[in-house]
Design an enzyme around this catalytic site. Structure first.
Site, PDB file in Angstrom:
ATOM      1  N   LYS A  28      33.632 -15.465  -1.320  1.00 23.66           N
ATOM      2  CA  LYS A  28      34.928 -16.025  -1.719  1.00 23.66           C
ATOM      3  C   LYS A  28      35.756 -16.412  -0.499  1.00 23.66           C
ATOM      4  O   LYS A  28      36.301 -17.517  -0.424  1.00 23.66           O
ATOM      5  CB  LYS A  28      35.673 -14.981  -2.562  1.00 23.66           C
ATOM      6  N   ARG A  97      41.932  -9.589  -3.663  1.00 23.50           N
ATOM      7  CA  ARG A  97      40.663  -9.752  -4.395  1.00 23.50           C
ATOM      8  C   ARG A  97      39.496  -9.293  -3.547  1.00 23.50           C
ATOM      9  O   ARG A  97      39.445  -9.574  -2.353  1.00 23.50           O
ATOM     10  CB  ARG A  97      40.417 -11.228  -4.695  1.00 23.50           C
ATOM     11  N   GLY A 106      30.014  -6.394 -11.064  1.00 21.24           N
ATOM     12  CA  GLY A 106      30.250  -4.976 -11.327  1.00 21.24           C
ATOM     13  C   GLY A 106      31.393  -4.391 -10.520  1.00 21.24           C
ATOM     14  O   GLY A 106      31.706  -3.213 -10.638  1.00 21.24           O
ATOM     15  N   MET A 108      35.381  -4.129  -8.670  1.00 23.10           N
ATOM     16  CA  MET A 108      36.789  -4.413  -8.912  1.00 23.10           C
ATOM     17  C   MET A 108      37.063  -5.822  -8.433  1.00 23.10           C
ATOM     18  O   MET A 108      36.615  -6.225  -7.379  1.00 23.10           O
ATOM     19  CB  MET A 108      37.650  -3.448  -8.112  1.00 23.10           C
ATOM     20  N   ARG A 341      32.466 -22.096  -5.201  1.00 21.92           N
ATOM     21  CA  ARG A 341      31.189 -21.608  -4.658  1.00 21.92           C
ATOM     22  C   ARG A 341      30.082 -22.497  -5.213  1.00 21.92           C
ATOM     23  O   ARG A 341      30.275 -23.183  -6.227  1.00 21.92           O
ATOM     24  CB  ARG A 341      30.953 -20.155  -5.031  1.00 21.92           C
ATOM     25  N   HIS A 461      10.705   1.856 -16.181  1.00 15.13           N
ATOM     26  CA  HIS A 461       9.254   1.837 -16.381  1.00 15.13           C
ATOM     27  C   HIS A 461       8.842   0.628 -17.219  1.00 15.13           C
ATOM     28  O   HIS A 461       7.929  -0.125 -16.869  1.00 15.13           O
ATOM     29  CB  HIS A 461       8.840   3.144 -17.063  1.00 15.13           C
ATOM     30  N   ARG A 591     -15.449 -14.139 -10.184  1.00 17.47           N
ATOM     31  CA  ARG A 591     -15.927 -12.741 -10.267  1.00 17.47           C
ATOM     32  C   ARG A 591     -17.159 -12.730 -11.175  1.00 17.47           C
ATOM     33  O   ARG A 591     -17.025 -12.780 -12.404  1.00 17.47           O
ATOM     34  CB  ARG A 591     -14.839 -11.844 -10.850  1.00 17.47           C
ATOM     35  N   ARG A 646     -18.443 -14.894  -5.906  1.00 15.77           N
ATOM     36  CA  ARG A 646     -18.592 -13.553  -5.325  1.00 15.77           C
ATOM     37  C   ARG A 646     -19.737 -12.823  -6.012  1.00 15.77           C
ATOM     38  O   ARG A 646     -19.816 -12.796  -7.244  1.00 15.77           O
ATOM     39  CB  ARG A 646     -17.304 -12.751  -5.518  1.00 15.77           C
ATOM     40  N   GLU A 778     -11.469  -6.592   2.501  1.00 16.81           N
ATOM     41  CA  GLU A 778     -10.674  -5.806   1.554  1.00 16.81           C
ATOM     42  C   GLU A 778     -10.740  -4.309   1.843  1.00 16.81           C
ATOM     43  O   GLU A 778     -10.314  -3.493   1.036  1.00 16.81           O
ATOM     44  CB  GLU A 778     -11.083  -6.114   0.104  1.00 16.81           C
ATOM     45  N   SER A 797     -12.246 -14.054   2.945  1.00 19.15           N
ATOM     46  CA  SER A 797     -11.236 -14.151   1.899  1.00 19.15           C
ATOM     47  C   SER A 797     -10.635 -12.755   1.764  1.00 19.15           C
ATOM     48  O   SER A 797     -11.352 -11.784   1.520  1.00 19.15           O
ATOM     49  CB  SER A 797     -11.876 -14.594   0.584  1.00 19.15           C
ATOM     50  N   GLY A 799      -9.135  -9.748   0.210  1.00 21.35           N
ATOM     51  CA  GLY A 799      -8.998  -9.146  -1.120  1.00 21.35           C
ATOM     52  C   GLY A 799      -7.844  -8.165  -1.047  1.00 21.35           C
ATOM     53  O   GLY A 799      -8.026  -6.966  -0.827  1.00 21.35           O
ATOM     54  N   CYS A 865      -7.551 -13.990  -2.020  1.00 20.82           N
ATOM     55  CA  CYS A 865      -7.812 -14.129  -3.450  1.00 20.82           C
ATOM     56  C   CYS A 865      -7.311 -12.927  -4.253  1.00 20.82           C
ATOM     57  O   CYS A 865      -7.595 -12.808  -5.429  1.00 20.82           O
ATOM     58  CB  CYS A 865      -9.289 -14.378  -3.711  1.00 20.82           C
ATOM     59  N   TYR A 885      -5.987 -21.206   2.660  1.00 20.92           N
ATOM     60  CA  TYR A 885      -5.688 -21.359   1.235  1.00 20.92           C
ATOM     61  C   TYR A 885      -5.313 -20.029   0.601  1.00 20.92           C
ATOM     62  O   TYR A 885      -5.598 -18.960   1.144  1.00 20.92           O
ATOM     63  CB  TYR A 885      -6.887 -21.982   0.489  1.00 20.92           C
TER      64      TYR A 885
HETATM   65  C1  PEP Z   1      -9.190  -7.886  -4.298  1.00 22.99           C
HETATM   66  O1  PEP Z   1      -9.601  -6.747  -4.133  1.00 22.99           O
HETATM   67  O2  PEP Z   1      -8.121  -8.314  -3.863  1.00 22.99           O
HETATM   68  C2  PEP Z   1      -9.982  -8.826  -5.111  1.00 22.99           C
HETATM   69  C3  PEP Z   1      -9.614 -10.082  -5.252  1.00 22.99           C
HETATM   70  O3  PEP Z   1     -11.059  -8.320  -5.752  1.00 22.99           O
HETATM   71  P1  PEP Z   1     -10.964  -7.518  -7.130  1.00 22.99           P
HETATM   72  O4  PEP Z   1      -9.571  -7.631  -7.629  1.00 22.99           O
HETATM   73  O5  PEP Z   1     -11.961  -8.150  -8.027  1.00 22.99           O
HETATM   74  O6  PEP Z   1     -11.346  -6.151  -6.677  1.00 22.99           O
HETATM   75 MG    MG Z   2     -11.672  -6.284  -4.548  1.00 21.25          MG
END
Ligand code: PEP
Ligand code: MG
Length: 908
Positions: A28, A97, A106, A108, A341, A461, A591, A646, A778, A797, A799, A865, A885
């Site tokens: 403000k 203010r 939330g 004053m 604003r 939750h 997969r 894979r 991974e 890649s 994981g 991935c 990628y």
């Molecule tokens: C990962 O572990 O990030 C992955 C892409 O393989 P998955 O989820 O199949 O274990």
């Molecule tokens: Mg995995």
């Protein structure tokens, strides 16, 4: 070197700040300063900084220099206005203010009319020529000050007003005259004295200082803290305080107050949007005491002010290069700007406005990308309710909670998990309704179309788990009384009695994007944006098409600038084709275990149970043509684009029956003396393969090394499928990926075998398949030894699902539904590390492994991935660390494309 308190400047005149000082002056204050500097009519004033607030919150006292600084600025203000604060014959009055960096409903908000006292009320009356106005202003001050600064229960004041009206036989405040209000002021002062043990402060400067302190204190009020937690606003920012000379919209018919938007925040269309209330102050608009008129009517009421306002709106849009919202007041024909604003807007309007501003030449394409985000795009991709039906008579709105997880869901009300599962198994759609959920409700949450709770916020939750599942959720709908024992909920009447009762089985509809809850079935309409991505809709003239047109253009900007390519996690031709329509540039993760389910499970069982080499080869021989066909279809759907396949990853026992069920079956059969040889063999295998920690057991590359022929069969299927496609003059681009590698030796062994199989197929079919072979990173050890692993890998890649699991030591299948809610509430992390990449831990490993891998092999292709591939914040991180990628589920591809574009635009 940080400034010490002595050197710091804690107060800024409106002429000294600007819009970029939001950290210091709050939103403000910074914008009031900006408008002042633009020469717009802002009532003079000054801002006390957030730094002063922080000192106060840390030490319990205002910084020692603050009092003198405020005095100097107040004097300057008094000089400018030609009158002193609370001056008896002609008082300067000010508003105080709060104003944090982020707007916080939330907290004053405002105390108006500071400076009025028993003495100056007469001066104000004389100056305004209006006794009633002066006493009403004084009454408002004591009421607001009493409530927000002195902590008096507001009901006391309301009751006194009601008594005054009753005594006079009137029903509305405006029928109380000056004498009535004067009497009311006396009563209000008594209330303050009785409730606080001291009289209402008559000294204007004391009023001001107490109000400033109350604003500081309000930063740590319960509502403010709750709001910050929900909106993930840091707790240590503090608030600024704006002290602004008062102007009055309630001085007669040539005065008034209003709000305006420079364009429609729902559609983005330019025009005159806002409301005006004649002869009123700001709080009257909010309180809804009288009906406002559309802003366009102001032209008739006060043409000069209207034209000036239009001009100011144009100035603000051109200056901020964005939609602004505005609060203004007209005091006896003079227009004053009280606030502006950059305005909030719907997701659809964000896209429209961004393209409109490009067309107006106000922003460029890169800036347009900054004005939208992936979360908004995701919101536009959810189905939504038909708003006309939702506001009609066939359904009834029964409550509103927190929009915790977007989308629209309709189903029969159920109040426990067991019923949710049972009913959904028999084909019913259900909405699981609980006061709040806990891990025991998980099955029911999975079975339900949507989740509704009457308690808890955005990090409850229910909210966390539902978002994780991509399931619609409304939580904290407090007006709904959920009675799980009696399997019903009630919407109490205004007087608190049982009102409407909703029983188990009644149909309810919940809107996870607005938080609204309805009794009855609201029809769900598909998202026009998804229709567009699916190729079923093109830009046209009507409203939805206009949105589609804007999305189309923004996506084109993103695709033009982004460096990251976007691939899909897909393992069948249908998903692959959809992913391609959504803009996927290949498959980053197929997969293959998903190809072993259903009726093929039996064949896998045979492989697992094989005793002899012959039995095993037969089982593999049966799987080979099926696998090959899968890959042919996949390569066809992604012709010309890379497809990373894979090799089998999960532990084998996942393909076998559940150990308990099978044991019971065998035991029962035994008791009937009915031996089933196959079941017995199965049970033995299940026992043999049983692991305490399957996630850390015989899976991934370990399987390939232990089960002879398994990976070779898969590699052969890939190679033969590719060869078939080649022979059909197509362009298959398969990449073979080995999961869960921890050391280069594992990879070397698998690679040697794979190369042998590929060479065989190439020889037999007379083609060069140009298959590449890489690995997932991974496991922490893989990341730490990336330089060695890269010697045997054409690509990595990441994981990040397993990498997050193993770096944190969090079971990815369990923790989100168990203790993550507590972790989120304690602020250990703001979002689950399975949702947004943990940059400092898991992310650091990704960055280092990427660098190490490229140091070994400069042309190493790098991708990700895990689930993070479709998460906006994570996409920016992967852009920054130089991956090639990201790969994500088909539905998230547009979001990943957009965010990859935004990341590139930001780093230019
Ligand atoms: C990962 O572990 O990030 C992955 C892409 O393989 P998955 O989820 O199949 O274990
Ligand atoms: Mg995995």
């Amino acid at each position: 070197m940080p400034e010490t308190q002595d050197q710091q400047k804690f107060v800024y005149d409106f002429t000294e700040g600007n819009k970029d000082l939001k950290d210091l002056l709050g939103g403000k204050g910074a914008n009031l300063a900006e408008m002042t500097n633009l020469g717009l009519p802002v009532p003079p004033g000054f801002t006390i900084t957030t730094e002063a607030c922080k000192v106060y919150l840390d030490s319990g006292e205002e910084p020692s220099a603050l009092r003198d600084e405020v005095s100097a600025h107040l004097e300057a203000l008094e000089e400018k206005m030609g009158k002193k604060l609370g001056q008896a014959d002609d008082p300067l009055l000010v508003s105080v203010r709060s104003g944090a960096k982020f707007s916080m409903p939330g907290m004053m908000d405002t105390v108006l009319n500071i400076g009025l006292s028993d003495q100056s009320v007469a001066g104000l009356a004389a100056q305004a020529g209006d006794d009633r106005f002066a006493w009403d202003s004084y009454r408002r001050l004591i009421q607001m000050f009493g409530k927000t600064v002195l902590g008096v229960d507001g009901d006391h004041f309301e009751e006194a007003i009601e008594d005054a009206k009753r005594a006079k036989g009137v029903t509305v405040d405006v029928d109380l005259d000056a004498a009535d209000l004067k009497k009311l002021v006396g009563e209000f002062k008594n209330i303050v004295a009785k409730e606080t043990g001291r009289g209402f402060p008559q000294e204007p400067r004391e009023q001001m200082d107490l109000a400033v302190r109350a604003v500081f204190d309000s930063w740590n009020g319960d509502r403010a803290k709750l709001y910050r937690r929900q909106e993930r606003i840091p707790h240590d920012l503090g608030t600024a305080v704006n002290i602004c000379s008062m102007v009055f919209g309630n001085l007669g018919p040539d005065s008034g107050t209003g709000v305006a938007f420079t364009r429609d925040p729902a559609s983005g269309h330019q025009g005159v949007y806002g409301d005006y209330l004649q002869n009123a102050q700001g709080e009257d608009v909010v309180a809804g005491i009288r009906n406002t008129v559309p802003l366009a009517d102001l032209e008739r009421i006060d043409q000069r002010s209207y034209e000036q306002l239009m001009q100011i709106m144009e100035t603000l849009e051109t200056h901020y290069k964005d939609l602004c919202d505005i609060e203004f007041t007209i005091e006896r024909g003079k227009l004053w700007m009280l606030q502006t604003r950059v305005g909030k807007r719907t997701a659809g309007a964000a896209f429209r406005i961004a393209t409109q501003l490009v067309d107006q030449g106000l922003i460029d394409e890169a800036e347009a990308l900054r004005r939208v985000n992936g979360a908004q795009l995701a919101q536009l991709m959810f189905p939504r309710f038909d708003h006309e039906v939702a506001s009609g008579d066939t359904v009834r709105k029964i409550g509103r909670g927190i929009a915790a997880s977007p989308g629209a869901a309709v189903g029969k009300a159920v109040f426990d998990s067991y019923t949710a599962v049972k009913w959904s198994r028999s084909g019913e759609k259900v909405i699981l309704i609980r006061r709040e959920t806990n891990p025991d409700d998980l099955d029911g949450m999975i079975a339900a179309e949507g989740i509704l709770t009457s308690r808890g916020g955005k990090t409850s939750h229910a909210a966390v788990v539902a978002r994780g599942m991509g399931k619609t959720c409304v939580c904290g709908a407090e007006e709904l009384e959920v009675d799980t024992k009696r399997r019903r909920m009630t919407v109490p009447d205004r007087d608190g009695k049982d009102g409407l009762v909703i029983e188990e089985g009644d149909v309810v509809s919940i809107d996870g994007s607005s938080g609204k809850v309805y009794l009855g079935e609201v029809p769900v309409v598909p998202s026009p944006v998804v229709e567009y991505f699916e190729g079923r809709m093109h830009a046209g003239a009507d409203d939805a098409d206009e949105l589609v047109g804007a999305v189309h253009r923004i996506m084109a900007y993103a695709d033009r600038v982004r460096r990251l390519r976007v691939r899909a996690n897909a393992d069948n031709a249908e998903d692959a084709a959809r992913a391609r329509r959504f803009g996927a540039q290949g498959i980053g993760l197929c997969r293959t275990e998903h190809m072993f389910l259903g009726e093929r499970r039996e064949k896998v069982e045979r492989l697992i149970l094989a005793h002899t080499e012959e039995e095993r080869d037969t089982a593999l021989g049966e799987l080979l043509p099926l696998q090959k066909d899968d890959f042919v279809e996949l390569f066809e759907a992604m012709d010309g684009l890379p497809v990373t396949v894979r090799l089998l990853d999960p532990p084998l026992h996942e393909f076998l029956p559940d150990i308990t069920e099978l044991s019971v079956r065998v035991a029962l059969a035994e008791s009937r003396k009915d031996h089933n040889e196959n079941d017995l063999r199965l049970l033995q295998a299940v026992h043999r393969l049983h692991e305490q920690n399957p996630m850390l057991g015989l899976r991934g590359v370990r399987l390939g090394l232990v089960i002879p022929g398994l990976f070779a069969m898969q590699v052969r299927a890939i190679a033969e499928a590719a060869a078939d496609r080649r022979n059909a003059k197509a362009d298959p681009r398969a990449e073979i990926m080995i999961p869960l590698v921890g050391t280069v030796q594992e990879l070397e062994i698998v690679r040697e075998e794979a190369e042998r199989v590929i060479a065989e197929v190439e020889r037999a079919r007379g083609v060069d398949l140009k298959l590449t072979l890489g690995t997932m990173i991974e496991l922490p050890r893989a990341a730490l030894t990336a330089a060695q692993i890269a010697e045997s890998a054409d690509f990595f890649s990441f994981g990040t699902n397993d990498l997050t699991q193993t770096v944190w030591g969090f079971s990815r299948d369990d923790v989100e539904a168990s203790f993550f809610t507590a972790y989120l509430e304690k602020g250990i992390f703001g979002v689950s590390p399975f949702e947004t990449i943990d940059k400092d831990g898991v992310g650091a490993l990704v960055r280092d492994a990427a660098h190490a891998g490229r140091a070994t092999r400069p042309d190493l292709k790098l991708g990700i991935c895990g689930e993070h591939g479709g998460d906006p914040e994570s996409v920016h991180f992967f852009h920054e660390v130089g991956l090639d990628y990201v790969s994500c589920s088909p539905f998230r591809i547009p979001v990943a494309r957009l965010e990859a574009g935004r990341a590139a635009a930001n780093s230019r």
